[in-house]
Design a protein around this motif. Structure first.
Motif, PDB file in Angstrom:
ATOM      1  N   GLY A  28      23.777  16.448 -14.842  1.00 35.78           N
ATOM      2  CA  GLY A  28      24.047  15.020 -14.740  1.00 35.78           C
ATOM      3  C   GLY A  28      25.027  14.690 -13.634  1.00 35.78           C
ATOM      4  N   ALA A  29      26.072  15.528 -13.479  1.00 36.61           N
ATOM      5  CA  ALA A  29      27.044  15.299 -12.413  1.00 36.61           C
ATOM      6  C   ALA A  29      26.381  15.435 -11.045  1.00 36.61           C
ATOM      7  CB  ALA A  29      28.203  16.282 -12.544  1.00 36.61           C
ATOM      8  N   GLY A  30      25.504  16.433 -10.894  1.00 40.58           N
ATOM      9  CA  GLY A  30      24.791  16.595  -9.635  1.00 40.58           C
ATOM     10  C   GLY A  30      23.863  15.430  -9.343  1.00 40.58           C
ATOM     11  N   LEU A  31      23.166  14.956 -10.386  1.00 42.24           N
ATOM     12  CA  LEU A  31      22.277  13.802 -10.205  1.00 42.24           C
ATOM     13  C   LEU A  31      23.055  12.537  -9.892  1.00 42.24           C
ATOM     14  CD1 LEU A  31      19.596  14.297 -13.013  1.00 42.24           C
ATOM     15  CD2 LEU A  31      19.230  14.394 -10.544  1.00 42.24           C
ATOM     16  N   MET A  32      24.243  12.397 -10.487  1.00 46.19           N
ATOM     17  CA  MET A  32      25.066  11.220 -10.209  1.00 46.19           C
ATOM     18  C   MET A  32      25.403  11.143  -8.726  1.00 46.19           C
ATOM     19  SD  MET A  32      28.760  10.104 -11.818  1.00 46.19           S
ATOM     20  CE  MET A  32      29.534  11.680 -11.401  1.00 46.19           C
ATOM     21  N   LEU A  33      25.852  12.253  -8.163  1.00 44.07           N
ATOM     22  CA  LEU A  33      26.199  12.266  -6.746  1.00 44.07           C
ATOM     23  C   LEU A  33      24.950  12.191  -5.869  1.00 44.07           C
ATOM     24  CD1 LEU A  33      29.015  14.975  -6.790  1.00 44.07           C
ATOM     25  CD2 LEU A  33      29.251  12.486  -6.861  1.00 44.07           C
ATOM     26  N   GLY A  34      23.891  12.881  -6.285  1.00 43.26           N
ATOM     27  CA  GLY A  34      22.660  12.881  -5.504  1.00 43.26           C
ATOM     28  C   GLY A  34      21.976  11.524  -5.508  1.00 43.26           C
ATOM     29  N   MET A  35      21.727  10.974  -6.691  1.00 44.00           N
ATOM     30  CA  MET A  35      21.053   9.678  -6.784  1.00 44.00           C
ATOM     31  C   MET A  35      21.940   8.552  -6.256  1.00 44.00           C
ATOM     32  SD  MET A  35      17.961   9.942  -7.864  1.00 44.00           S
ATOM     33  CE  MET A  35      17.569   8.293  -8.465  1.00 44.00           C
ATOM     34  N   GLY A  36      23.242   8.608  -6.586  1.00 45.38           N
ATOM     35  CA  GLY A  36      24.153   7.569  -6.106  1.00 45.38           C
ATOM     36  C   GLY A  36      24.281   7.591  -4.599  1.00 45.38           C
ATOM     37  N   GLY A  37      24.511   8.789  -4.047  1.00 47.53           N
ATOM     38  CA  GLY A  37      24.654   8.913  -2.603  1.00 47.53           C
ATOM     39  C   GLY A  37      23.361   8.612  -1.874  1.00 47.53           C
ATOM     40  N   ALA A  38      22.245   9.120  -2.390  1.00 49.24           N
ATOM     41  CA  ALA A  38      20.963   8.935  -1.707  1.00 49.24           C
ATOM     42  C   ALA A  38      20.497   7.481  -1.765  1.00 49.24           C
ATOM     43  CB  ALA A  38      19.904   9.849  -2.313  1.00 49.24           C
ATOM     44  N   THR A  39      20.799   6.788  -2.865  1.00 50.63           N
ATOM     45  CA  THR A  39      20.443   5.370  -2.953  1.00 50.63           C
ATOM     46  C   THR A  39      21.221   4.556  -1.924  1.00 50.63           C
ATOM     47  OG1 THR A  39      19.903   5.555  -5.315  1.00 50.63           O
ATOM     48  CG2 THR A  39      20.392   3.351  -4.460  1.00 50.63           C
ATOM     49  N   ARG A  40      22.529   4.825  -1.825  1.00 59.23           N
ATOM     50  CA  ARG A  40      23.336   4.144  -0.810  1.00 59.23           C
ATOM     51  C   ARG A  40      22.825   4.495   0.590  1.00 59.23           C
ATOM     52  NH1 ARG A  40      25.032   0.127  -0.607  1.00 59.23           N
ATOM     53  NH2 ARG A  40      26.667   0.603   0.936  1.00 59.23           N
ATOM     54  N   TYR A  41      22.469   5.763   0.802  1.00 52.05           N
ATOM     55  CA  TYR A  41      21.941   6.221   2.085  1.00 52.05           C
ATOM     56  C   TYR A  41      20.665   5.456   2.452  1.00 52.05           C
ATOM     57  CZ  TYR A  41      19.275   9.340   5.192  1.00 52.05           C
ATOM     58  OH  TYR A  41      18.510   9.848   6.209  1.00 52.05           O
ATOM     59  N   ALA A  42      19.747   5.317   1.469  1.00 55.31           N
ATOM     60  CA  ALA A  42      18.475   4.640   1.756  1.00 55.31           C
ATOM     61  C   ALA A  42      18.687   3.160   2.070  1.00 55.31           C
ATOM     62  CB  ALA A  42      17.534   4.793   0.552  1.00 55.31           C
ATOM     63  N   VAL A  43      19.589   2.515   1.314  1.00 56.62           N
ATOM     64  CA  VAL A  43      19.865   1.096   1.574  1.00 56.62           C
ATOM     65  C   VAL A  43      20.476   0.918   2.954  1.00 56.62           C
ATOM     66  CG1 VAL A  43      21.264  -0.881   0.862  1.00 56.62           C
ATOM     67  CG2 VAL A  43      20.075   0.491  -0.865  1.00 56.62           C
ATOM     68  N   LEU A  44      21.424   1.785   3.324  1.00 62.38           N
ATOM     69  CA  LEU A  44      22.082   1.687   4.632  1.00 62.38           C
ATOM     70  C   LEU A  44      21.097   1.937   5.768  1.00 62.38           C
ATOM     71  CD1 LEU A  44      25.428   3.515   3.761  1.00 62.38           C
ATOM     72  CD2 LEU A  44      25.170   1.095   4.354  1.00 62.38           C
ATOM     73  N   ARG A  45      20.199   2.883   5.582  1.00 65.09           N
ATOM     74  CA  ARG A  45      19.182   3.119   6.612  1.00 65.09           C
ATOM     75  C   ARG A  45      18.220   1.941   6.712  1.00 65.09           C
ATOM     76  NH1 ARG A  45      15.654   7.846   7.310  1.00 65.09           N
ATOM     77  NH2 ARG A  45      15.642   6.997   9.421  1.00 65.09           N
ATOM     78  N   GLY A  46      17.897   1.341   5.549  1.00 67.63           N
ATOM     79  CA  GLY A  46      17.054   0.147   5.577  1.00 67.63           C
ATOM     80  C   GLY A  46      17.714  -0.982   6.345  1.00 67.63           C
ATOM     81  N   GLU A  47      19.058  -1.023   6.306  1.00 72.73           N
ATOM     82  CA  GLU A  47      19.812  -2.040   7.041  1.00 72.73           C
ATOM     83  C   GLU A  47      20.088  -1.625   8.486  1.00 72.73           C
ATOM     84  OE1 GLU A  47      23.279  -2.396   4.651  1.00 72.73           O
ATOM     85  OE2 GLU A  47      22.321  -3.648   3.125  1.00 72.73           O
ATOM     86  N   GLY A  48      19.706  -0.378   8.864  1.00 70.63           N
ATOM     87  CA  GLY A  48      19.937   0.097  10.231  1.00 70.63           C
ATOM     88  C   GLY A  48      21.322   0.658  10.480  1.00 70.63           C
ATOM     89  N   ARG A  49      22.074   0.993   9.431  1.00 66.20           N
ATOM     90  CA  ARG A  49      23.455   1.485   9.572  1.00 66.20           C
ATOM     91  C   ARG A  49      23.483   3.004   9.377  1.00 66.20           C
ATOM     92  NH1 ARG A  49      26.627  -1.906   5.279  1.00 66.20           N
ATOM     93  NH2 ARG A  49      28.391  -0.732   6.157  1.00 66.20           N
ATOM     94  N   ASP A  50      22.946   3.741  10.357  1.00 65.14           N
ATOM     95  CA  ASP A  50      22.779   5.188  10.228  1.00 65.14           C
ATOM     96  C   ASP A  50      24.100   5.945  10.197  1.00 65.14           C
ATOM     97  OD1 ASP A  50      20.114   4.673  10.197  1.00 65.14           O
ATOM     98  OD2 ASP A  50      19.701   5.399  12.219  1.00 65.14           O
ATOM     99  N   ALA A  51      25.100   5.516  10.939  1.00 67.29           N
ATOM    100  CA  ALA A  51      26.394   6.207  10.958  1.00 67.29           C
ATOM    101  C   ALA A  51      27.063   6.133   9.583  1.00 67.29           C
ATOM    102  CB  ALA A  51      27.313   5.604  12.020  1.00 67.29           C
ATOM    103  N   ALA A  52      26.986   4.969   8.948  1.00 64.33           N
ATOM    104  CA  ALA A  52      27.548   4.817   7.604  1.00 64.33           C
ATOM    105  C   ALA A  52      26.788   5.683   6.606  1.00 64.33           C
ATOM    106  CB  ALA A  52      27.507   3.353   7.174  1.00 64.33           C
ATOM    107  N   ALA A  53      25.473   5.820   6.810  1.00 66.81           N
ATOM    108  CA  ALA A  53      24.658   6.658   5.926  1.00 66.81           C
ATOM    109  C   ALA A  53      25.109   8.118   6.006  1.00 66.81           C
ATOM    110  CB  ALA A  53      23.182   6.533   6.294  1.00 66.81           C
ATOM    111  N   ASP A  54      25.433   8.612   7.210  1.00 67.98           N
ATOM    112  CA  ASP A  54      25.935   9.984   7.368  1.00 67.98           C
ATOM    113  C   ASP A  54      27.255  10.200   6.627  1.00 67.98           C
ATOM    114  OD1 ASP A  54      23.826  10.913   8.856  1.00 67.98           O
ATOM    115  OD2 ASP A  54      24.783  10.555  10.796  1.00 67.98           O
TER     116      ASP A  54
END
Length: 445
Positions: A64-90
């Motif tokens: 669960g802890a791994g999924l929290m960081l994975g799903m939480g981080g990856a969701t933020r990553y996908a939203v930021l990439r959708g907005e064109g903010r690649d540096a913030a996604a990294d």
């Protein structure tokens, strides 16, 4: 699959692509514990089966802890990439990875120094205590591998490579099954062998995931950056429902174990071990659907493609309900055959208890799929509040209430009806939250 295709491509095809791969991945992942259960039952017996069920909450916490960081981080990553903010996604990826390593190290130290105390806290005693400690210590020593693997799987899935994520998870899962057999039977390693096979699975999975970087297909990478409290909070808030969904299942197993020990003893716990492990397959399918729609919804949400967001959610709900109905029918028709796979000692009392439990417990699957999909939907559109509410209600709050009320009145039947009652209650509440969300703003934003 590139970001632009998720935004502009044929949605049914994209939906089938992502969901099918994730369902297969999650089914494969659920084989971790299911394979352990079958081989431990055959190689160690019902005492091993009871010990395995007692330590499952610890595994649920790690995963669960791994999924929290994975799903939480990856969701933020996908939203930021959708907005064109690649540096913030990294930067999001970097901080998720650092958090995973830190938590993994703490759990590893726990495995070195505190395993016996933790096993007792989980309800293990006597001969079962020794078996539980052996399994639990080994799993905790692989904590970093579990954490980092979950993070990479989620990010690579959101980076347009769901096939590779699926291949990695299936590689880990099927190698776990093979190693389970080899370690428990030919090599006679018992509970330690089962745990070692499970611990090696994420290591092999990460070897497959490394191809994403070797082939230079990655659009994310670790970067030098200072830790930002706000980024950490966003990752944890977005991923918290995934943690609650996973870890609460472990807490519920713990509470069920204590309740069943009072009502039916060790035989009842072994029977519940059969039901909870079979339920893992159903939960894996529902979670696979939920995780499959997450990149689709997050990227389209970031690009303000509202109609595509709602279409993906509706299709996922329909698929979840149909899957739940199929699981219920299967349980009603084949309960004794299912129990027979695990009951190698031919214990008639265990067969009676587990078969009756399957008939009642499996009714939860009619509602569970819709609830898990809705939890993921809210998280994917950056609404952690409703997502957390649904996940904590179905995963803990409603279950605790019904577990306090139903078993005293109905005995073991009350135990088995607890989850269906909790899921039905959650479905009603999640429907209200969803209706309010649409009323607040039909464009979601």
């Amino acid at each position: 699959m590139e970001k632009t295709e998720i935004i502009t491509g044929r949605l049914p095809k994209i939906f089938v692509h992502y969901v099918s791969l994730n369902v297969l991945s999650m089914i494969g992942m659920s084989c971790y514990i299911l394979a352990d259960t079958v081989f431990v039952a055959g190689g160690v017996g019902n005492s091993g089966l009871a010990a395995l069920n007692l330590v499952l909450p610890a595994y649920s916490f790690i995963n669960g802890a791994g999924l929290m960081l994975g799903m939480g981080g990856a969701t933020r990553y996908a939203v930021l990439r959708g907005e064109g903010r690649d540096a913030a996604a990294d930067r999001v990826f970097t901080q998720a990875l650092a958090l995973g390593a830190a938590i993994g190290c703490v759990l590893t130290l726990t495995g070195f120094f505190f395993t016996p105390a933790l096993a007792r806290l989980l309800g293990a005693e006597g001969a079962i205590l020794q078996l539980s400690v052996r399994y639990l210590r080994t799993i905790l020593l692989f904590s970093c591998a579990f954490m980092i693997n979950n993070i990479l799987v989620c990010f690579i899935r959101n980076d347009g490579s769901p096939q590779l994520s699926m291949a990695a998870m299936l590689t880990g899962s099927f190698s776990n099954i093979v190693l389970d057999y080899v370690f428990i039977f030919p090599m006679g390693m018992g509970m330690f062998g089962a745990a070692l096979a499970t611990g090696l699975a994420p290591v092999l999975s990460m070897l497959v995931l490394s191809l994403h970087f070797i082939r230079r297909q990655n659009h994310f990478r670790p970067v030098a950056c200072r830790p930002k409290i706000r980024t950490v909070q966003e990752i944890l808030a977005t991923g918290l429902p995934s943690f609650v969904t996973e870890f609460s299942s472990g807490i519920i197993i713990l509470l069920f174990n204590f309740t069943i020990l009072r009502l039916s003893g060790t035989v009842g716990v072994a029977a519940y071990g059969v039901i909870s492990n079979i339920a893992l397959i159903a939960v894996a399918v529902f979670t696979g659907i939920a995780q499959g729609i997450q990149p689709i919804i997050s990227v389209n949400y970031g690009a303000e493609k509202t109609e595509r967001v709602w279409w993906a959610y509706g299709a996922a709900i329909l698929l979840g309900v149909i899957s739940g109905l199929l699981f219920l029918v299967f349980g009603l028709l084949a309960a004794e055959d299912i129990v027979g796979i695990f009951n190698r000692e031919g214990d008639m009392e265990m067969t009676r208890i587990a078969s009756a439990g399957i008939h009642l417990y499996f009714m939860a699957f009619l509602f569970m799929g819709a609830n898990i999909v809705t939890t993921s939907f809210f998280a994917s559109i950056n609404r952690p509040g409703p997502s957390f509410a649904v996940s904590i209600l179905r995963g803990l709050a409603a279950v605790v209430v019904f577990l306090l009320v139903l078993p005293p009145a109905l005995g073991m039947d009350g135990v088995w009806l607890t989850i269906p009652a909790a899921e039905l209650t959650t479905l009603f509440i999640s429907g209200i939250l969803l209706y309010r969300a649409r009323l607040e703003n039909k464009k979601i934003h």
